[in-house]
Write a protein that holds these residues in place. Structure first.
Motif, PDB file in Angstrom:
ATOM      1  N   ALA A  76       0.843  -1.195   0.000  1.00 52.10           N
ATOM      2  CA  ALA A  76       0.000   0.000   0.000  1.00 52.10           C
ATOM      3  C   ALA A  76       0.876   1.243   0.000  1.00 52.10           C
ATOM      4  O   ALA A  76       1.990   1.235   0.532  1.00 52.10           O
ATOM      5  CB  ALA A  76      -0.915   0.014   1.225  1.00 52.10           C
ATOM      6  N   VAL A  77       0.351   2.296  -0.606  1.00 54.65           N
ATOM      7  CA  VAL A  77       0.998   3.607  -0.575  1.00 54.65           C
ATOM      8  C   VAL A  77       0.010   4.607   0.003  1.00 54.65           C
ATOM      9  O   VAL A  77      -1.157   4.650  -0.410  1.00 54.65           O
ATOM     10  CB  VAL A  77       1.447   4.075  -1.975  1.00 54.65           C
ATOM     11  CG1 VAL A  77       2.111   5.452  -1.882  1.00 54.65           C
ATOM     12  CG2 VAL A  77       2.393   3.074  -2.610  1.00 54.65           C
ATOM     13  N   MET A  78       0.483   5.403   0.950  1.00 52.24           N
ATOM     14  CA  MET A  78      -0.316   6.477   1.524  1.00 52.24           C
ATOM     15  C   MET A  78       0.103   7.784   0.859  1.00 52.24           C
ATOM     16  O   MET A  78       1.254   8.212   0.982  1.00 52.24           O
ATOM     17  CB  MET A  78      -0.107   6.563   3.038  1.00 52.24           C
ATOM     18  CG  MET A  78      -0.426   5.284   3.799  1.00 52.24           C
ATOM     19  SD  MET A  78      -2.183   4.837   3.802  1.00 52.24           S
ATOM     20  CE  MET A  78      -2.128   3.331   2.800  1.00 52.24           C
ATOM     21  N   GLU A  79      -0.822   8.399   0.135  1.00 52.52           N
ATOM     22  CA  GLU A  79      -0.531   9.564  -0.710  1.00 52.52           C
ATOM     23  C   GLU A  79      -1.189  10.827  -0.164  1.00 52.52           C
ATOM     24  O   GLU A  79      -2.413  10.900  -0.050  1.00 52.52           O
ATOM     25  CB  GLU A  79      -1.056   9.316  -2.125  1.00 52.52           C
ATOM     26  CG  GLU A  79      -0.001   9.024  -3.157  1.00 52.52           C
ATOM     27  CD  GLU A  79       0.846  10.233  -3.517  1.00 52.52           C
ATOM     28  OE1 GLU A  79       0.592  11.337  -3.016  1.00 52.52           O
ATOM     29  OE2 GLU A  79       1.774  10.064  -4.314  1.00 52.52           O
ATOM     30  N   THR A  80      -0.376  11.818   0.155  1.00 53.35           N
ATOM     31  CA  THR A  80      -0.897  13.149   0.465  1.00 53.35           C
ATOM     32  C   THR A  80      -0.186  14.218  -0.355  1.00 53.35           C
ATOM     33  O   THR A  80      -0.524  15.391  -0.253  1.00 53.35           O
ATOM     34  CB  THR A  80      -0.710  13.487   1.958  1.00 53.35           C
ATOM     35  OG1 THR A  80       0.691  13.483   2.274  1.00 53.35           O
ATOM     36  CG2 THR A  80      -1.431  12.479   2.843  1.00 53.35           C
ATOM     37  N   VAL A  81       0.794  13.813  -1.166  1.00 51.90           N
ATOM     38  CA  VAL A  81       1.634  14.773  -1.896  1.00 51.90           C
ATOM     39  C   VAL A  81       1.037  15.120  -3.252  1.00 51.90           C
ATOM     40  O   VAL A  81       1.028  16.273  -3.676  1.00 51.90           O
ATOM     41  CB  VAL A  81       3.067  14.222  -2.056  1.00 51.90           C
ATOM     42  CG1 VAL A  81       3.935  15.217  -2.814  1.00 51.90           C
ATOM     43  CG2 VAL A  81       3.670  13.916  -0.688  1.00 51.90           C
ATOM     44  N   GLY A  82       0.552  14.104  -3.977  1.00 47.80           N
ATOM     45  CA  GLY A  82      -0.111  14.375  -5.243  1.00 47.80           C
ATOM     46  C   GLY A  82       0.807  14.312  -6.446  1.00 47.80           C
ATOM     47  O   GLY A  82       1.556  13.348  -6.636  1.00 47.80           O
ATOM     48  N   LYS A  83       0.784  15.340  -7.260  1.00 48.04           N
ATOM     49  CA  LYS A  83       1.412  15.330  -8.580  1.00 48.04           C
ATOM     50  C   LYS A  83       2.885  14.936  -8.542  1.00 48.04           C
ATOM     51  O   LYS A  83       3.359  14.172  -9.390  1.00 48.04           O
ATOM     52  CB  LYS A  83       1.249  16.700  -9.229  1.00 48.04           C
ATOM     53  CG  LYS A  83       1.662  16.755 -10.691  1.00 48.04           C
ATOM     54  CD  LYS A  83       1.284  18.091 -11.315  1.00 48.04           C
ATOM     55  CE  LYS A  83       1.598  18.117 -12.803  1.00 48.04           C
ATOM     56  NZ  LYS A  83       1.150  19.390 -13.433  1.00 48.04           N
ATOM     57  N   ALA A  84       3.622  15.420  -7.562  1.00 47.57           N
ATOM     58  CA  ALA A  84       5.066  15.183  -7.529  1.00 47.57           C
ATOM     59  C   ALA A  84       5.427  13.727  -7.263  1.00 47.57           C
ATOM     60  O   ALA A  84       6.512  13.279  -7.643  1.00 47.57           O
ATOM     61  CB  ALA A  84       5.718  16.078  -6.477  1.00 47.57           C
ATOM     62  N   THR A  85       4.558  12.972  -6.616  1.00 38.44           N
ATOM     63  CA  THR A  85       4.897  11.601  -6.220  1.00 38.44           C
ATOM     64  C   THR A  85       3.976  10.544  -6.814  1.00 38.44           C
ATOM     65  O   THR A  85       4.212   9.351  -6.623  1.00 38.44           O
ATOM     66  CB  THR A  85       4.856  11.465  -4.685  1.00 38.44           C
ATOM     67  OG1 THR A  85       3.558  11.860  -4.210  1.00 38.44           O
ATOM     68  CG2 THR A  85       5.923  12.322  -4.028  1.00 38.44           C
ATOM     69  N   TRP A  86       2.931  10.945  -7.534  1.00 36.38           N
ATOM     70  CA  TRP A  86       1.917   9.981  -7.970  1.00 36.38           C
ATOM     71  C   TRP A  86       2.502   8.858  -8.827  1.00 36.38           C
ATOM     72  O   TRP A  86       2.217   7.675  -8.609  1.00 36.38           O
ATOM     73  CB  TRP A  86       0.802  10.689  -8.728  1.00 36.38           C
ATOM     74  CG  TRP A  86      -0.314   9.763  -9.110  1.00 36.38           C
ATOM     75  CD1 TRP A  86      -0.522   9.165 -10.320  1.00 36.38           C
ATOM     76  CD2 TRP A  86      -1.356   9.291  -8.253  1.00 36.38           C
ATOM     77  NE1 TRP A  86      -1.635   8.368 -10.281  1.00 36.38           N
ATOM     78  CE2 TRP A  86      -2.168   8.426  -9.016  1.00 36.38           C
ATOM     79  CE3 TRP A  86      -1.680   9.529  -6.916  1.00 36.38           C
ATOM     80  CZ2 TRP A  86      -3.284   7.793  -8.491  1.00 36.38           C
ATOM     81  CZ3 TRP A  86      -2.794   8.895  -6.388  1.00 36.38           C
ATOM     82  CH2 TRP A  86      -3.582   8.039  -7.169  1.00 36.38           C
ATOM     83  N   SER A  87       3.324   9.190  -9.802  1.00 35.88           N
ATOM     84  CA  SER A  87       3.890   8.169 -10.678  1.00 35.88           C
ATOM     85  C   SER A  87       4.730   7.178  -9.878  1.00 35.88           C
ATOM     86  O   SER A  87       4.653   5.957 -10.088  1.00 35.88           O
ATOM     87  CB  SER A  87       4.741   8.820 -11.771  1.00 35.88           C
ATOM     88  OG  SER A  87       5.287   7.841 -12.637  1.00 35.88           O
ATOM     89  N   HIS A  88       5.509   7.687  -8.949  1.00 34.87           N
ATOM     90  CA  HIS A  88       6.315   6.810  -8.101  1.00 34.87           C
ATOM     91  C   HIS A  88       5.424   5.905  -7.256  1.00 34.87           C
ATOM     92  O   HIS A  88       5.734   4.718  -7.057  1.00 34.87           O
ATOM     93  CB  HIS A  88       7.220   7.656  -7.203  1.00 34.87           C
ATOM     94  CG  HIS A  88       8.147   6.863  -6.344  1.00 34.87           C
ATOM     95  ND1 HIS A  88       7.944   6.698  -4.993  1.00 34.87           N
ATOM     96  CD2 HIS A  88       9.282   6.171  -6.640  1.00 34.87           C
ATOM     97  CE1 HIS A  88       8.918   5.954  -4.489  1.00 34.87           C
ATOM     98  NE2 HIS A  88       9.746   5.623  -5.467  1.00 34.87           N
ATOM     99  N   SER A  89       4.317   6.436  -6.776  1.00 35.80           N
ATOM    100  CA  SER A  89       3.394   5.635  -5.974  1.00 35.80           C
ATOM    101  C   SER A  89       2.826   4.477  -6.784  1.00 35.80           C
ATOM    102  O   SER A  89       2.787   3.329  -6.325  1.00 35.80           O
ATOM    103  CB  SER A  89       2.254   6.515  -5.445  1.00 35.80           C
ATOM    104  OG  SER A  89       2.729   7.483  -4.544  1.00 35.80           O
ATOM    105  N   VAL A  90       2.384   4.767  -8.001  1.00 39.34           N
ATOM    106  CA  VAL A  90       1.802   3.733  -8.852  1.00 39.34           C
ATOM    107  C   VAL A  90       2.836   2.650  -9.164  1.00 39.34           C
ATOM    108  O   VAL A  90       2.548   1.444  -9.100  1.00 39.34           O
ATOM    109  CB  VAL A  90       1.250   4.357 -10.150  1.00 39.34           C
ATOM    110  CG1 VAL A  90       0.796   3.276 -11.126  1.00 39.34           C
ATOM    111  CG2 VAL A  90       0.094   5.302  -9.837  1.00 39.34           C
ATOM    112  N   LYS A  91       4.062   3.061  -9.473  1.00 37.03           N
ATOM    113  CA  LYS A  91       5.109   2.113  -9.846  1.00 37.03           C
ATOM    114  C   LYS A  91       5.625   1.311  -8.654  1.00 37.03           C
ATOM    115  O   LYS A  91       6.253   0.264  -8.843  1.00 37.03           O
ATOM    116  CB  LYS A  91       6.266   2.863 -10.502  1.00 37.03           C
ATOM    117  CG  LYS A  91       5.909   3.478 -11.845  1.00 37.03           C
ATOM    118  CD  LYS A  91       7.015   4.378 -12.360  1.00 37.03           C
ATOM    119  CE  LYS A  91       6.613   5.043 -13.678  1.00 37.03           C
ATOM    120  NZ  LYS A  91       7.625   6.031 -14.135  1.00 37.03           N
ATOM    121  N   SER A  92       5.370   1.787  -7.440  1.00 35.34           N
ATOM    122  CA  SER A  92       5.914   1.135  -6.246  1.00 35.34           C
ATOM    123  C   SER A  92       5.030   0.020  -5.711  1.00 35.34           C
ATOM    124  O   SER A  92       5.436  -0.706  -4.799  1.00 35.34           O
ATOM    125  CB  SER A  92       6.130   2.175  -5.136  1.00 35.34           C
ATOM    126  OG  SER A  92       7.090   3.133  -5.526  1.00 35.34           O
TER     127      SER A  92
END
Length: 322
Positions: free
Chosen positions: A218-234
């Protein structure tokens, strides 16, 4: 009464419209109570309000702030639940009420000597928690609690990546996840922030955007645009992203090909319910788990706290005392 408020928005220079000064004191009315604020914490929501996001100019001047702990008219120590229902007779999960709002959106907020709230939005504060600690729970910690325990569907031992190591929600996620037996990984922009996350209990800390040693559950996302691609790939196939904010922008590439091909889930999460807040408060009271407070400042010095958040100089919650 003394308050931190905004009278006109500034999308490009939010701190220029922050005012700290006198505002009318609230008066109790039927079904609503006045809380004498002892401590209130700062959230990114307050910076968005200065920019006019979710707060049009016609609702201003508006006292800022969602979180508070203090005393009621009878001297009872209480904390304030920030989610206010707007649909008459609404029952069930208040975060799903299409007319819900947070304090400082339709109703004056908590960065003041007093705040007026619906009676149902006042909860007893356990003696084990200080006013400053209790004031950190209703937004950042409640958001983290719902993300981890209501939305993510995780089991102890699974691996969670938290994007952005140092904010209020991120530090809450690390502390709560560690207490629940998850393996907590974080990303951070600086060595200092990564070290602070490790000291808080994170198992590993990585540079922002770094390739991870393995994919996570799981990835917990609060950053948005800057980290989204990394979140999906992780994420592992079948993994979940829980998103509750987007401090760097709301419009990343969705990367739908990765989402459908690896059968990822994307869960939106907003704040939490009164019941979840009660559960969180009880968890902290009984286990000794406490919010990490970066700094406590007098309300009169609110500008310093806003500047720290705006510049990213935080490691935990910023609390204003009254």
């Amino acid at each position: 009464m003394l308050a931190a408020f905004v009278s006109s928005p500034s999308p490009d220079d939010p701190l220029s419209v922050l005012e700290v000064g006198d505002r009318p004191a609230p008066e109790a009315r039927d079904g609503w109570v006045v809380v004498d604020v002892k401590a209130a914490s700062l959230n990114h929501h307050d910076l968005f309000s200065l920019r006019g996001v979710g707060l049009p100019a016609e609702r201003m001047p508006m006292t800022l702030g969602c979180d508070a702990a203090g005393t009621d008219a009878d001297g009872n120590e209480v904390l304030v639940h920030a989610v206010i229902t707007g649909t008459p007779g609404w029952s069930g999960d208040e975060t799903l009420d299409p007319k819900r709002s947070l304090l400082s959106e339709l109703h004056q907020g908590t960065l003041a000597e007093q705040v007026l709230v619906p009676a149902r939005n006042v909860l007893p504060k356990p003696a084990e928690l200080s006013f400053a600690e209790a004031a950190c729970l209703p937004t950042a910690w409640l958001t983290a609690y719902r993300m981890l325990f209501t939305k993510a569907g995780l089991q102890p031992g699974q691996t969670v990546l938290v994007q952005g190591a140092s904010g209020g929600v991120a530090t809450a996620l690390v502390a709560l996840g560690r207490a629940a037996g998850y393996r907590m990984w974080v990303t951070g922009r600086s060595e200092e922030k990564r070290a602070a996350a490790l000291a808080l209990g994170a198992d590993q800390a990585f540079e922002s955007g770094a390739r991870l040693p393995e994919r996570v559950d799981a990835v917990m996302e609060t950053v948005g645009k800057a980290t989204w691609s990394h979140s999906v790939k992780s994420l592992k196939p079948g993994g979940v992203i829980v998103t509750s904010g987007a401090t760097t922008g709301f419009d990343p590439s969705a990367e739908l090909n990765r989402i459908f091909f690896t059968q990822l889930r994307v869960e939106g999460s907003t704040m939490g319910t009164r019941t979840e807040l009660q559960q969180l408060v009880q968890l902290c009271a009984t286990t000794g788990l406490r919010p990490q407070i970066d700094v406590e400042l007098p309300l009169a010095d609110a500008r310093e706290g806003f500047e720290r958040m705006h510049e990213g100089r935080t490691n935990g919650k910023i609390v204003f005392t009254v």
